[in-house]
Scaffold this active site. Structure first.
Site, mmCIF file in Angstrom:
data_model
loop_
_atom_site.group_PDB
_atom_site.id
_atom_site.type_symbol
_atom_site.label_atom_id
_atom_site.label_comp_id
_atom_site.label_asym_id
_atom_site.label_seq_id
_atom_site.Cartn_x
_atom_site.Cartn_y
_atom_site.Cartn_z
ATOM 1 N N ASP A 29 -17.838 -44.244 -10.251
ATOM 2 C CA ASP A 29 -16.461 -43.964 -10.659
ATOM 3 C C ASP A 29 -16.292 -44.457 -12.090
ATOM 4 O O ASP A 29 -16.684 -45.586 -12.431
ATOM 5 C CB ASP A 29 -15.476 -44.670 -9.716
ATOM 6 C CG ASP A 29 -14.037 -44.231 -9.958
ATOM 7 O OD1 ASP A 29 -13.566 -44.330 -11.108
ATOM 8 O OD2 ASP A 29 -13.387 -43.783 -9.003
ATOM 9 N N ILE A 30 -15.722 -43.595 -12.918
ATOM 10 C CA ILE A 30 -15.586 -43.909 -14.339
ATOM 11 C C ILE A 30 -14.701 -45.146 -14.550
ATOM 12 O O ILE A 30 -14.871 -45.866 -15.531
ATOM 13 C CB ILE A 30 -15.049 -42.660 -15.096
ATOM 14 C CG1 ILE A 30 -15.513 -42.667 -16.540
ATOM 15 C CG2 ILE A 30 -13.559 -42.493 -14.967
ATOM 16 C CD1 ILE A 30 -16.958 -42.365 -16.731
ATOM 17 N N ASN A 85 -8.328 -41.958 -0.377
ATOM 18 C CA ASN A 85 -6.906 -41.710 -0.623
ATOM 19 C C ASN A 85 -6.575 -40.246 -0.375
ATOM 20 O O ASN A 85 -7.307 -39.362 -0.826
ATOM 21 C CB ASN A 85 -6.561 -42.049 -2.083
ATOM 22 C CG ASN A 85 -6.723 -43.522 -2.383
ATOM 23 O OD1 ASN A 85 -6.322 -44.371 -1.585
ATOM 24 N ND2 ASN A 85 -7.318 -43.851 -3.512
ATOM 25 N N HIS A 90 -1.804 -42.370 -3.883
ATOM 26 C CA HIS A 90 -2.960 -42.721 -4.715
ATOM 27 C C HIS A 90 -3.920 -41.610 -5.062
ATOM 28 O O HIS A 90 -4.766 -41.795 -5.937
ATOM 29 C CB HIS A 90 -3.760 -43.853 -4.053
ATOM 30 C CG HIS A 90 -3.091 -45.189 -4.146
ATOM 31 N ND1 HIS A 90 -2.660 -45.709 -5.346
ATOM 32 C CD2 HIS A 90 -2.755 -46.091 -3.203
ATOM 33 C CE1 HIS A 90 -2.099 -46.880 -5.126
ATOM 34 N NE2 HIS A 90 -2.133 -47.138 -3.839
ATOM 35 N N GLN A 91 -3.851 -40.453 -4.347
ATOM 36 C CA GLN A 91 -4.882 -39.444 -4.642
ATOM 37 C C GLN A 91 -4.600 -38.787 -5.994
ATOM 38 O O GLN A 91 -3.552 -38.180 -6.199
ATOM 39 C CB GLN A 91 -4.961 -38.368 -3.541
ATOM 40 C CG GLN A 91 -6.141 -37.423 -3.777
ATOM 41 C CD GLN A 91 -6.377 -36.433 -2.634
ATOM 42 O OE1 GLN A 91 -5.546 -36.277 -1.744
ATOM 43 N NE2 GLN A 91 -7.517 -35.767 -2.685
ATOM 44 N N HIS A 97 -12.909 -37.454 -1.607
ATOM 45 C CA HIS A 97 -13.916 -38.432 -2.048
ATOM 46 C C HIS A 97 -13.701 -39.758 -1.338
ATOM 47 O O HIS A 97 -12.575 -40.117 -0.980
ATOM 48 C CB HIS A 97 -13.871 -38.627 -3.567
ATOM 49 C CG HIS A 97 -12.504 -38.890 -4.100
ATOM 50 N ND1 HIS A 97 -11.586 -37.888 -4.307
ATOM 51 C CD2 HIS A 97 -11.879 -40.043 -4.433
ATOM 52 C CE1 HIS A 97 -10.460 -38.413 -4.767
ATOM 53 N NE2 HIS A 97 -10.612 -39.717 -4.830
ATOM 54 N N HIS A 99 -14.288 -43.799 -1.801
ATOM 55 C CA HIS A 99 -14.589 -44.872 -2.755
ATOM 56 C C HIS A 99 -15.390 -45.963 -2.048
ATOM 57 O O HIS A 99 -15.002 -46.405 -0.956
ATOM 58 C CB HIS A 99 -13.305 -45.556 -3.234
ATOM 59 C CG HIS A 99 -12.381 -44.715 -4.036
ATOM 60 N ND1 HIS A 99 -12.326 -44.767 -5.407
ATOM 61 C CD2 HIS A 99 -11.435 -43.806 -3.670
ATOM 62 C CE1 HIS A 99 -11.385 -43.945 -5.859
ATOM 63 N NE2 HIS A 99 -10.830 -43.347 -4.814
HETATM 64 P P1 AMP Z 1 -8.276 -41.159 -6.316
HETATM 65 O O1 AMP Z 1 -7.193 -41.898 -7.041
HETATM 66 O O2 AMP Z 1 -8.582 -41.709 -4.960
HETATM 67 O O3 AMP Z 1 -8.015 -39.664 -6.282
HETATM 68 O O4 AMP Z 1 -9.606 -41.405 -7.142
HETATM 69 C C1 AMP Z 1 -10.067 -40.573 -8.139
HETATM 70 C C2 AMP Z 1 -11.090 -41.361 -8.909
HETATM 71 O O5 AMP Z 1 -11.851 -40.467 -9.703
HETATM 72 C C3 AMP Z 1 -10.499 -42.406 -9.860
HETATM 73 O O6 AMP Z 1 -10.912 -43.697 -9.453
HETATM 74 C C4 AMP Z 1 -11.074 -42.013 -11.226
HETATM 75 O O7 AMP Z 1 -11.465 -43.117 -11.992
HETATM 76 C C5 AMP Z 1 -12.269 -41.171 -10.850
HETATM 77 N N1 AMP Z 1 -12.677 -40.194 -11.839
HETATM 78 C C6 AMP Z 1 -11.895 -39.279 -12.449
HETATM 79 N N2 AMP Z 1 -12.636 -38.530 -13.298
HETATM 80 C C7 AMP Z 1 -13.915 -38.989 -13.207
HETATM 81 C C8 AMP Z 1 -15.147 -38.626 -13.827
HETATM 82 N N3 AMP Z 1 -15.226 -37.642 -14.744
HETATM 83 N N4 AMP Z 1 -16.263 -39.321 -13.489
HETATM 84 C C9 AMP Z 1 -16.197 -40.308 -12.591
HETATM 85 N N5 AMP Z 1 -15.071 -40.684 -11.971
HETATM 86 C C10 AMP Z 1 -13.939 -40.043 -12.267
#
Ligand code: AMP
Ligand code: ZN
Length: 136
Positions: A29-30, A85, A90-91, A97, A99
């Site tokens: 996760d970035i 989420n 939070h999504q 996905h 976490h």
């Molecule tokens: P959520 O809030 O559960 O939908 O989580 C989405 C997650 O995706 C967040 O923690 C972001 O940091 C992560 N994210 C968004 N874009 C990228 C990306 N290009 N590479 C890796 N993680 C990402």
């Protein structure tokens, strides 16, 4: 489709890829909520848990123990949260996905579990469980 995770799966945008098989991809996760924070993502685009079927759910979760154990061996965390989420609050990416968030002493990731047991009698639990069971 304008989906950032589909673009990662298709190799259109880069990722720090940890693992890939026929059904899933796992990458860092970035945002790195903690060191090693990883996402496990089905290659098939489904929005969230409500759109999963049993087959896809089992295929996606199949890889979670392997990655969890790799994180444990790599960083020796004190614990690990497995989080998903769906919709609000939070999504932020509408492609399902999971976490994996390794936990460390004094890390900055907060999960609050507030116990409301004192607000529930037998009756209340029964009402809640029946409402759920009636919708299975
Ligand atoms: P959520 O809030 O559960 O939908 O989580 C989405 C997650 O995706 C967040 O923690 C972001 O940091 C992560 N994210 C968004 N874009 C990228 C990306 N290009 N590479 C890796 N993680 C990402
Ligand atoms: Zn997608």
């Amino acid at each position: 489709m304008n989906c950032i995770f589909c673009k990662i799966i298709d190799g259109e945008i880069p990722s720090y890829k940890i693992y890939e098989d026929e059904n899933v991809i796992a990458f860092l996760d970035i945002s790195q909520l903690t060191k090693g924070h990883t996402l496990v993502v089905p290659k098939k685009h489904v929005k969230n848990v409500y759109e999963m079927n049993e087959d896809l759910a089992s295929k996606v979760f199949q890889s979670v123990p392997k990655i969890a154990n790799a994180l444990k061996k790599a960083f020796n965390p004190i614990g690990l949260n497995v989080i998903n989420n769906n919709e609000k609050p939070h999504q932020s990416v509408d492609h399902f996905h999971i976490h994996l968030v390794p936990r460390y002493e004094n890390d900055e990731f907060k999960m609050e579990f507030i116990n409301h047991q004192d607000q529930y009698e037998d009756d209340d639990y029964e009402k809640v469980l029946n409402k759920i069971k009636n919708n299975l």
